[in-house]
Structure formats: C-alpha cells, structure tokens
Motif scaffolding. Structure first.
Motif, short mmCIF file in Angstrom:
data_model
loop_
_atom_site.label_atom_id
_atom_site.label_comp_id
_atom_site.label_asym_id
_atom_site.label_seq_id
_atom_site.Cartn_x
_atom_site.Cartn_y
_atom_site.Cartn_z
N TYR A 1 -8.20 -0.07 0.05
CA TYR A 1 -8.16 1.37 -0.22
C TYR A 1 -7.51 1.72 -1.55
O TYR A 1 -7.33 2.89 -1.86
CB TYR A 1 -7.50 2.09 0.96
CG TYR A 1 -8.17 1.72 2.27
CD1 TYR A 1 -9.56 1.80 2.39
CD2 TYR A 1 -7.45 1.22 3.34
CE1 TYR A 1 -10.20 1.41 3.56
CE2 TYR A 1 -8.08 0.84 4.52
CZ TYR A 1 -9.46 0.93 4.62
OH TYR A 1 -10.09 0.54 5.77
N GLY A 2 -7.17 0.69 -2.33
CA GLY A 2 -6.86 0.90 -3.74
C GLY A 2 -5.65 1.76 -4.04
O GLY A 2 -5.57 2.36 -5.12
N GLN A 3 -4.69 1.78 -3.13
CA GLN A 3 -3.50 2.61 -3.37
C GLN A 3 -2.60 1.88 -4.36
O GLN A 3 -1.90 0.92 -4.01
CB GLN A 3 -2.80 2.83 -2.04
CG GLN A 3 -2.09 4.15 -1.93
CD GLN A 3 -1.17 4.14 -0.74
OE1 GLN A 3 -1.18 3.23 0.09
NE2 GLN A 3 -0.33 5.15 -0.66
N THR A 4 -2.59 2.32 -5.60
CA THR A 4 -1.90 1.61 -6.68
C THR A 4 -1.77 2.53 -7.89
O THR A 4 -2.57 3.45 -8.07
CB THR A 4 -2.70 0.33 -7.04
OG1 THR A 4 -2.08 -0.33 -8.14
CG2 THR A 4 -4.14 0.65 -7.43
N TYR B 1 -3.31 -3.71 6.87
CA TYR B 1 -3.76 -2.70 7.83
C TYR B 1 -5.06 -2.08 7.31
O TYR B 1 -5.13 -1.71 6.14
CB TYR B 1 -2.67 -1.63 7.99
CG TYR B 1 -3.04 -0.49 8.90
CD1 TYR B 1 -3.66 -0.72 10.12
CD2 TYR B 1 -2.78 0.83 8.53
CE1 TYR B 1 -4.00 0.33 10.96
CE2 TYR B 1 -3.10 1.90 9.36
CZ TYR B 1 -3.72 1.63 10.57
OH TYR B 1 -4.06 2.67 11.40
N LEU B 2 -6.05 -1.96 8.17
CA LEU B 2 -7.34 -1.42 7.73
C LEU B 2 -7.54 0.06 8.04
O LEU B 2 -8.62 0.60 7.80
CB LEU B 2 -8.49 -2.25 8.35
CG LEU B 2 -8.52 -3.73 7.94
CD1 LEU B 2 -9.76 -4.42 8.53
CD2 LEU B 2 -8.52 -3.89 6.42
N ALA C 1 -1.68 6.07 4.06
CA ALA C 1 -0.77 5.49 3.07
C ALA C 1 -0.07 4.25 3.66
O ALA C 1 0.35 4.26 4.82
CB ALA C 1 0.25 6.52 2.64
N SER C 2 0.03 3.23 2.85
CA SER C 2 0.69 1.99 3.24
C SER C 2 2.17 2.25 3.55
O SER C 2 2.77 3.18 3.01
CB SER C 2 0.57 0.99 2.09
OG SER C 2 1.20 -0.23 2.39
N LYS C 3 2.72 1.43 4.42
CA LYS C 3 4.16 1.53 4.74
C LYS C 3 4.97 0.52 3.94
O LYS C 3 6.20 0.52 4.03
CB LYS C 3 4.38 1.34 6.24
CG LYS C 3 3.79 2.49 7.06
CD LYS C 3 4.21 2.38 8.51
CE LYS C 3 3.94 3.65 9.28
NZ LYS C 3 2.53 3.90 9.55
N THR C 4 4.32 -0.36 3.19
CA THR C 4 5.03 -1.32 2.32
C THR C 4 4.34 -1.39 0.96
O THR C 4 3.12 -1.22 0.85
CB THR C 4 5.04 -2.74 2.93
OG1 THR C 4 3.69 -3.21 3.04
CG2 THR C 4 5.69 -2.77 4.31
N TYR C 5 5.16 -1.62 -0.08
CA TYR C 5 4.66 -1.69 -1.46
C TYR C 5 5.45 -2.75 -2.23
O TYR C 5 6.57 -3.10 -1.84
CB TYR C 5 4.85 -0.35 -2.19
CG TYR C 5 4.12 0.79 -1.53
CD1 TYR C 5 2.83 1.12 -1.90
CD2 TYR C 5 4.73 1.52 -0.50
CE1 TYR C 5 2.15 2.16 -1.28
CE2 TYR C 5 4.05 2.56 0.13
CZ TYR C 5 2.77 2.87 -0.26
OH TYR C 5 2.10 3.89 0.36
N PRO D 1 -5.00 -11.06 3.26
CA PRO D 1 -6.35 -10.53 2.92
C PRO D 1 -6.56 -9.09 3.38
O PRO D 1 -7.42 -8.39 2.86
CB PRO D 1 -7.30 -11.48 3.66
CG PRO D 1 -6.52 -12.71 3.92
CD PRO D 1 -5.09 -12.29 4.06
N ALA D 2 -5.77 -8.65 4.35
CA ALA D 2 -5.89 -7.26 4.82
C ALA D 2 -4.97 -6.31 4.07
O ALA D 2 -4.93 -5.11 4.38
CB ALA D 2 -5.58 -7.19 6.32
N ALA D 3 -4.23 -6.80 3.07
CA ALA D 3 -3.33 -5.92 2.31
C ALA D 3 -4.12 -4.72 1.80
O ALA D 3 -5.22 -4.85 1.26
CB ALA D 3 -2.70 -6.69 1.15
#
Lengths: 357, 357
Positions: B64-67, B146-147, B151-155, B57-59
């Motif tokens: 933050y909609g990084q997509t 992560y909240l 930028a995310s470290k995994t995709y 749920p914290a993905a």
C-alpha cells in the motif's frame, strides 16, 4: 507445464483455528518468487518456505513505489475441492497495471500456474468454515538499488497466501458511508485504474477521517469537478434506481474490478438493465428524494457485496432501503458466493479448480 | 544531544574516484535507522554498517506504499568543512509529508541530529571535485506485515548516503522539455504536495514517452483543466517574462521545493519581482510569441537550476533564449552553489556545518 522449483518447508507452522481467522495477518508455509533482470527477462520461478526478504535499503520500491498487486481467493467446497474465481482476470489486470507502472509484463500462463501450484501445495491452509477462504496476494516490486527516478531494471514477482475469516459474521450487514469532499483518490491520467500502492497510501487519510465520525467507508468523487461518483472505499459501487442498476463507467480513474464485471454479467443474465456511465452525486440524491433510490452496494473481492445503508453528505444523512440489505444486493451476493463455494451452478465457467483429485 | 547508538563497520568499502561518480548507485559505509511501534513511539535510534534490510513479504510498504522521503546534500568546502543546505527545511517537509500519508511525526531535532551524525561519521565519503556532493536520503517505510488497507502500526525511519558526481560536466546546459497532455502527476486533494513514492511511480510512463522523442523532461499541467503549469519533471519551474519572474503557487498539488523557496528569496533580495500564482500554459506561449519570454528554468536539489532551452507543445517547438542559459538563471545557479560550497557569503544562515573542527 512451466518449470517452478519447489523447496518445501521443514517446519510447518501451526494453522490458526477457523474461528480465530482475521484478514491478512497470518500467512501460509510457502511463497512463490520469480525475478526479473533487464536483458534476461523473468527467471528462477520458485516456491520456497515463507520467509523474510533481503532488501537493499536503496531498492527502488522504498523510494519511488514502482509496484502492482492483485487480490483473489481460493475457496473450499463441501467435497473439499479447492477452487479459484476468475483468476485469469486478475492475471490480465496485473499486466495492465504493469504497463501503466512501467513494469515488464509477466507471462500470464506462468502467473496462473504459480497461483495454482502454490495454493495446491498449501491447500490444507484453505479454511473449512462457511464464508472463510484463502486470500491470494500476487505482487511485483522494483528491487534495483538506485536513487534515480526512472523505471527499475530488476523486479521480483511474488505470491503470498493468507487464510481469512468470513467477512460477515452474521449475514451481510449494510454500512454507513460518507462523501469525501477534500481528498481525491484518482483522476484520469493518474494511476487510479492500476492496482498500485500509491492509490491506497493516498486514500488512508480520508478513510481515517470518516472512521472517526462513525462511517465505514469513503464515497470518492471525481477529481475534476467533484460531482461524479467513482468508488466506495476500495470497492466499485452500484446504485439501483427505479428498477435499473447504474455503476460508474471505467473512465480511466476507476479500478476495473473483477467482482464489478461479474455483478454486471449476473444482472444482464437476469434481464435487469445495467448502465455503465457517469453518475452525478446529485442524481443519486434526487433519486433518494423521489423515493427511487432502491438499493446501493459496493463490490470487491473481500466483501463480495457490501450494501450501503446510509450515505452522509453536506451534514445530511440519506438512509437507503431502511438500513436493510436489498433483495437485489442479497441475490447478487448469494449467487456470487454460491458459485465461489460450489453450491450453485457456474453458468459462465468462472471457476478454476486447483489440481482436482 | 539525543541518544544515537553507533556500530562502526569493520570493513570500510572502497570509495569511488570523484571522476567516476554517478547519481544514486553507490552508498557509504553506514546508515541510520529508528523504529516506531504504536503505543511506544519512535525508539532505537542507531547507526549501523550499510546492510540489507530483512522485510516480511507482507510488510505494508510492498502493498500500500505508505512511505515518504527527503533529498538533500552535504558539500565539501575548500577548507574541508562539510556543510548542509537548509536541512531543517527538509526535516519539516518530511513531517508535512508524514501527516498527509498517516505516518507518525518524527522528532525534528532527532532527525536533524541523525543526519549530522551520520554525515560526520562518513565525512570522508563527501567527494572533493567541483560540483560533487554527498546525497542524503532520509525516508520512512511502513513495516507492519498486514494486508488490510489501513495505516501501518510500525515504521522504520532510515537515512542512507550516496556520493554523487557533478550534475553538469561542462557548465549548466539548457534542456528540451515537452508538455504532457495525457498523464497527470497530481491534483489538489491527492498526494502531490507530499514527497511520497506514488507520485514518482505514476510519473515514470510520461517521462519514458518524452525521452523516446528526445526530450529531457515532462512539463506537467494541472489535473483539472490541463491549462495551468505545475512542475517540470520532478522540479519546480520558473519563467522570466518581461523582467518579472513567475512560478506556480503552492496550490496543493505542487511539491514545496527547498530550492524553489531559496530561489524566490534570492530574487527578492535582488529586487526582482516574483509572482507565485497560477500560470496558464497559454500565457507562457503568448509571452513567447511577443518576445517577452526571456528565460525559463527548473529548480531542485539535484541540478539546483536546470535552464529550459526549448518547450514542445502541440507539434510546435518554442525555443527559449536561443537555447542559451539566461543571465538570471546563471546568477541564481552561481549564487546558490556558491553558498552551498562556501565560496560566497551566506546572507540568510542557510548553511549548517557538520561538526566543524
């Protein structure tokens, strides 16, 4: 009293030590969910053990980003009361964000009760150390598996909780910020005043660029003329110039911060003139040149107050208040955190206690 | 040849009848996934049965909609060849979108091979009826729980497939569109030229508003002056004025459409003057008043060409070409679909065949 079913976990996680807390990486034992279906409205309000979601790969959140979120905190007082700061403001803003993003309104009483019930259930997760808190993240996501570009017919409203460390380890600490010349956070008519994912995704590249140059945050200018100041990072921004405090007015592209609103109220309480109006970057730089830029700070839920010690623009560094936290910034910070942690009187009934015993 | 592991489904779904196909609601038997971890890069390219994703749920995608995403189609020719239209353009654009959204680049050869391998495996899902196709949706989502806003470290990079019906049931049909005065799709410095979720989430409210008034699409104006034409709905837009064709230049806020690029090439092939430049709305209205606005159309993967029969602005309806599909619009449509379905010659090598037998 609304009907929230509760399924308690059988495997309580180990709680992190207060000293080891960071921001937003650890989550509590439970989470709240409520579903929406067109024609049925919101249904099945429930608290369950924190667990992964099962999502269809075609769920609209993954493709068209229809989502809103909120952020607030629960604080532990010295007598172990758990309390919230103006949570009804977050719930109202959630619905204003929902309206902009074509997401159905959430019943504000249910949302508020969901926050309180979940925090109460996981109250042992609210850390004790000074400056720590339990971060509360309500959010809504579009879940319909459909690739057409239109509003989803199904949604899930969720709340997750994360114990977080003190923002400042050793007293509040002024940051260096840089004016962003290329990227735009938002414009009037866009989604800037909604708390929605796209605003944050779009801002990451500017933040990465200034971080490489040693700046903590971006100072965002307006998208039309790139002359007016809008926000700093993901905070609202205030300038103290010649005894008065100025902050950008809510023009349609700026997030209406709960901390911003509270800062303005405190300043008014203290008889300090506050102006909410367009602020030219040039006005701030002129004030600096004339020795009238006394203080500058960002405001937000995470840091409460983040003093600005240096502003970089056009190859020039403008130092503010000798890189020191200003007296007014400190007074605002001490007052807000004092109210939040229950050490000073709460003159505006901003505090909501969670199931006081 | 890259290493894509394949786990075939044991339960093939029932395929919808060609006559019952709609857009984007049914998905094929398989999907492609590949994961990314900071420090490791992209790994574990795999095709598995179409199935739900397990998401924390914290993905970060939920917050933050990084997509980013892409959209293209596979077409069945009369001799049962399955073929793609300029897929390398989509893969290149995916990486341009990735760069804007701080998402790591995907190897373009692997992405292309993933598309071809997946379509080949599910080739029986490419429908037969005229005008039908298999819609291909590659997308990348940020998965780190992560909240923090960074930028995310995994995709995860994924591809899903959906058989879709003919866009036009009975020949191409001009639509009525309305100029949007309040909402803004994008500005230079924002995310408008990236194919990312937030652009679509932010546009839904305007689309809902014009739909209530009987218009099919919004005509978007620029966010700075609201004078210049940008896009129509989620399509690029072309105007034929006095024999010349004009389309907004890629100013930074406009999606660089693959269909747009192909339309421009065809017009040049035919010796028709094409101008890519800023277009004032007033210029189009003046041309209309002078009887010089001959045709207007949108271009995109879904409709290919969508003629505009009427433009609404300031309480006035401007009828274009007597609500009829213009000769040039029809010629572009027939040529592009002819190339896509293999009924006419492909002069620019735009077609990529999928595992020809």
């Amino acid at each position: 009293m609304h009907n929230i079913s509760i399924t308690q976990t059988k495997n309580n996680k180990q709680k992190p030590k207060d000293e080891a807390l960071v921001f937003g990486r650890q989550f509590t034992d439970h989470m709240f969910l409520m579903d929406y279906k067109e024609g049925e409205g919101w249904y099945d309000a429930r608290i369950v053990p924190y667990q992964p979601l099962e999502m269809d790969p075609a769920a609209m959140i993954f493709h068209y980003g229809q989502t809103v979120f909120e952020g607030l905190k629960a604080y532990r007082t010295k007598d172990d009361t758990i309390q919230l700061f103006r949570p009804e403001e977050n719930v109202k803003r959630l619905n204003r964000s929902n309206a902009r993003m074509c997401i159905p309104e959430v019943d504000e009483d249910i949302a508020l009760e969901a926050i309180k019930t979940l925090v109460d259930l996981d109250r042992d997760w609210v850390p004790h150390k000074e400056g720590t808190s339990l971060y509360i993240r309500p959010f809504v996501i579009a879940t319909e598996p459909y690739l057409g570009v239109s509003a989803s017919k199904t949604y899930t409203f969720m709340i997750i909780l994360s114990p977080v460390g003190a923002y400042y380890d050793a007293g509040i600490d002024p940051v260096k910020i840089a004016v962003e010349n290329d990227y735009i956070r938002a414009v009037k008519g866009g989604t800037g005043e909604a708390k929605t994912a796209g605003n944050y995704a779009g801002s990451m590249i500017a933040q990465e660029n200034v971080a490489k140059k040693g700046y903590a945050q971006v100072l965002w200018l307006d998208g039309h003329e790139k002359k007016y100041i809008e926000e700093v990072g993901s905070m609202n921004v205030f300038f103290k110039i010649d005894g008065k405090v100025i902050t950008p007015h809510l023009s349609g592209s700026i997030l209406p911060g709960v901390t911003r609103k509270s800062v303005i109220q405190l300043l008014m309480d203290w008889g300090i003139e506050v102006q909410e109006r367009p602020i030219l970057l040039s006005e701030v730089l002129t004030a600096h040149a004339n020795g009238l830029l006394e203080e500058a700070f960002g405001s937000g839920t995470a840091a409460v107050i983040s003093p600005i010690g240096e502003l970089f623009y056009n190859e020039t560094s403008y130092v503010i208040n000798n890189h020191q936290t200003g007296a007014l910034s400190k007074r605002v910070y001490d007052t807000l955190t004092g109210i939040q942690y229950g050490t000073i009187v709460d003159p505006h009934d901003w505090i909501v206690k969670v199931n006081p015993k």
